[in-house]
Design a protein around this motif. Sequence first.
Motif, PDB file in Angstrom:
ATOM      1  N   ILE A  32      39.970 107.866 -34.201  1.00 22.32           N
ATOM      2  CA  ILE A  32      41.216 107.722 -34.959  1.00 22.32           C
ATOM      3  C   ILE A  32      41.774 109.092 -35.331  1.00 22.32           C
ATOM      4  N   LEU A  33      40.915 109.941 -35.854  1.00 19.28           N
ATOM      5  CA  LEU A  33      41.362 111.259 -36.281  1.00 19.28           C
ATOM      6  C   LEU A  33      41.843 112.110 -35.110  1.00 19.28           C
ATOM      7  N   ALA A  34      41.459 111.754 -33.885  1.00 20.85           N
ATOM      8  CA  ALA A  34      41.882 112.498 -32.700  1.00 20.85           C
ATOM      9  C   ALA A  34      43.175 111.960 -32.095  1.00 20.85           C
ATOM     10  N   GLN A  35      43.798 110.971 -32.755  1.00 23.04           N
ATOM     11  CA  GLN A  35      45.025 110.390 -32.216  1.00 23.04           C
ATOM     12  C   GLN A  35      46.168 111.401 -32.205  1.00 23.04           C
ATOM     13  N   THR A  36      47.021 111.315 -31.185  1.00 23.61           N
ATOM     14  CA  THR A  36      48.196 112.184 -31.146  1.00 23.61           C
ATOM     15  C   THR A  36      49.217 111.774 -32.208  1.00 23.61           C
ATOM     16  N   HIS A  37      49.209 110.519 -32.601  1.00 25.27           N
ATOM     17  CA  HIS A  37      50.048 110.040 -33.712  1.00 25.27           C
ATOM     18  C   HIS A  37      49.212 110.122 -34.990  1.00 25.27           C
ATOM     19  N   GLN A  38      49.695 110.892 -35.958  1.00 27.09           N
ATOM     20  CA  GLN A  38      48.877 111.184 -37.132  1.00 27.09           C
ATOM     21  C   GLN A  38      49.402 110.579 -38.436  1.00 27.09           C
ATOM     22  N   ASN A  39      50.503 109.849 -38.392  1.00 30.51           N
ATOM     23  CA  ASN A  39      51.060 109.290 -39.624  1.00 30.51           C
ATOM     24  C   ASN A  39      50.426 107.920 -39.903  1.00 30.51           C
ATOM     25  N   PHE A  40      49.222 107.932 -40.432  1.00 33.06           N
ATOM     26  CA  PHE A  40      48.491 106.691 -40.669  1.00 33.06           C
ATOM     27  C   PHE A  40      47.641 106.795 -41.923  1.00 33.06           C
ATOM     28  N   GLU A  41      47.162 105.643 -42.367  1.00 39.79           N
ATOM     29  CA  GLU A  41      46.096 105.572 -43.344  1.00 39.79           C
ATOM     30  C   GLU A  41      44.951 104.770 -42.733  1.00 39.79           C
ATOM     31  N   ILE A  42      43.729 105.061 -43.138  1.00 42.01           N
ATOM     32  CA  ILE A  42      42.542 104.348 -42.655  1.00 42.01           C
ATOM     33  C   ILE A  42      41.916 103.622 -43.838  1.00 42.01           C
ATOM     34  N   ILE A  43      41.677 102.338 -43.674  1.00 45.70           N
ATOM     35  CA  ILE A  43      41.010 101.558 -44.715  1.00 45.70           C
ATOM     36  C   ILE A  43      39.739 100.964 -44.112  1.00 45.70           C
ATOM     37  N   VAL A  44      38.601 101.485 -44.553  1.00 44.21           N
ATOM     38  CA  VAL A  44      37.310 100.956 -44.116  1.00 44.21           C
ATOM     39  C   VAL A  44      36.837  99.975 -45.180  1.00 44.21           C
ATOM     40  N   VAL A  45      36.598  98.731 -44.762  1.00 40.23           N
ATOM     41  CA  VAL A  45      36.122  97.708 -45.687  1.00 40.23           C
ATOM     42  C   VAL A  45      34.660  97.433 -45.354  1.00 40.23           C
ATOM     43  N   ASP A  46      33.766  97.910 -46.215  1.00 36.51           N
ATOM     44  CA  ASP A  46      32.346  97.647 -46.017  1.00 36.51           C
ATOM     45  C   ASP A  46      32.039  96.220 -46.453  1.00 36.51           C
ATOM     46  N   ASP A  47      31.511  95.442 -45.514  1.00 41.77           N
ATOM     47  CA  ASP A  47      31.284  94.009 -45.741  1.00 41.77           C
ATOM     48  C   ASP A  47      29.812  93.745 -46.065  1.00 41.77           C
ATOM     49  N   GLY A  48      29.287  94.486 -47.049  1.00 39.24           N
ATOM     50  CA  GLY A  48      27.918  94.271 -47.486  1.00 39.24           C
ATOM     51  C   GLY A  48      26.866  94.910 -46.606  1.00 39.24           C
ATOM     52  N   SER A  49      27.157  96.070 -46.029  1.00 42.31           N
ATOM     53  CA  SER A  49      26.187  96.745 -45.158  1.00 42.31           C
ATOM     54  C   SER A  49      24.905  97.092 -45.903  1.00 42.31           C
ATOM     55  N   THR A  50      23.807  97.083 -45.157  1.00 43.70           N
ATOM     56  CA  THR A  50      22.517  97.486 -45.719  1.00 43.70           C
ATOM     57  C   THR A  50      21.957  98.716 -45.013  1.00 43.70           C
ATOM     58  N   ASP A  51      22.743  99.329 -44.116  1.00 41.09           N
ATOM     59  CA  ASP A  51      22.297 100.541 -43.431  1.00 41.09           C
ATOM     60  C   ASP A  51      23.028 101.747 -44.010  1.00 41.09           C
ATOM     61  N   ASN A  52      23.077 102.830 -43.256  1.00 40.33           N
ATOM     62  CA  ASN A  52      23.671 104.070 -43.769  1.00 40.33           C
ATOM     63  C   ASN A  52      25.150 104.220 -43.435  1.00 40.33           C
ATOM     64  N   GLY A  53      25.777 103.165 -42.921  1.00 37.65           N
ATOM     65  CA  GLY A  53      27.189 103.247 -42.560  1.00 37.65           C
ATOM     66  C   GLY A  53      28.095 103.678 -43.703  1.00 37.65           C
ATOM     67  N   PRO A  54      27.955 103.075 -44.903  1.00 38.88           N
ATOM     68  CA  PRO A  54      28.818 103.496 -46.010  1.00 38.88           C
ATOM     69  C   PRO A  54      28.694 104.977 -46.348  1.00 38.88           C
ATOM     70  N   GLU A  55      27.487 105.507 -46.312  1.00 44.40           N
ATOM     71  CA  GLU A  55      27.297 106.927 -46.635  1.00 44.40           C
ATOM     72  C   GLU A  55      27.981 107.818 -45.602  1.00 44.40           C
TER      73      GLU A  55
END
Length: 327
Positions: A32-55
């Motif tokens: 996403i951060l490498a996109q040529t179009h940069q006018n965006f927002e990113i919303i990550v919704v953690d759905d109860g992860s138990t691994d290290n993804g949120p960190e």
Amino acid sequence: MNLVETHSNPDVSIIIPLYNKGQYIARALNSILAQTHQNFEIIVVDDGSTDNGPEIVQGYTDPRLQFIRQANAGPGEARNRGIRESRASLIAFLDADDEWLPTYLAESVQQLQAHPDCAMSAFGRFLGSDRTSWEAECQRFGVTEGEWRMPINLDGQSTKQIIDFFHPGAIVCRRQVLERFGGFYTKNGCNYGEDVYLWVQIALNYKIYRNPTPLFWWHTEASEISAYSTRKIVPPWPMLSDPQPLRMDCPPEYHSALEHYLTYLAVIAAERCIRAGDRGTAEQLLQNYPVAQNFLGDYLKLQVHLWLMDSPGLRDRLRQVKSLVRS
């Protein structure tokens, strides 16, 4: 436009549902951060992860990234939560184990700006660890670049091929369209086919801009769908258990195509149930969706599986359906 300006006024909101994808989430975010179009927002919704993804997500310092936690509710509800928290008029989706090619967002936004009558844009994809292009397959069943409206009076198999082209990671959709249908299907904790339900609603009611060029990479080797397929326990699509909203929103000229599509799905789902040893669900599907004549070949294949189950009740039901098919 600098990051402060894009953070305050994004034209695209990108929703990522995250559930135990710590080993892949950085790849998705970096694409996403490498996109040529940069006018965006990113919303990550953690759905109860138990691994290290949120960190891993919280280690990113880009001001355009918002991180939300919620109790596990499935991918559809996670995407819907992201939609509710988003601000842009265009909404894009990317699963935490997939990635975009650098021009994906720019070309999607450009096409929706150039075609205001289209509810969403949909691009082609690469598949798996070997990055197999699906473009030739898409073209085989009629996907070409440009504005598209679903033909009327399609048979069920053709409609399924059309709908199968759509994948959340290859779609940018207008907010008002998502809000009209309430986003992704989430009744009864649905976590399979929740996106397909939405694409059917949109395809029945709107023009769509399609392009078979693969600008999205679906890492099927990391997907739960692959696990479903291996275990042969794929549940029936929610379109079969809750078809009324589809029927109510369906324009009259598409009623026939929708019913043929639902019946075709019922044949496939019933066969899967039989292979998994679930006679009851298979029988219920046949009762709810009698097989139409143009699905006779699929019906006969299903009949063999059902006959081998040696159930008098199913044999009686098959005789009834067979008479309908031949009438």
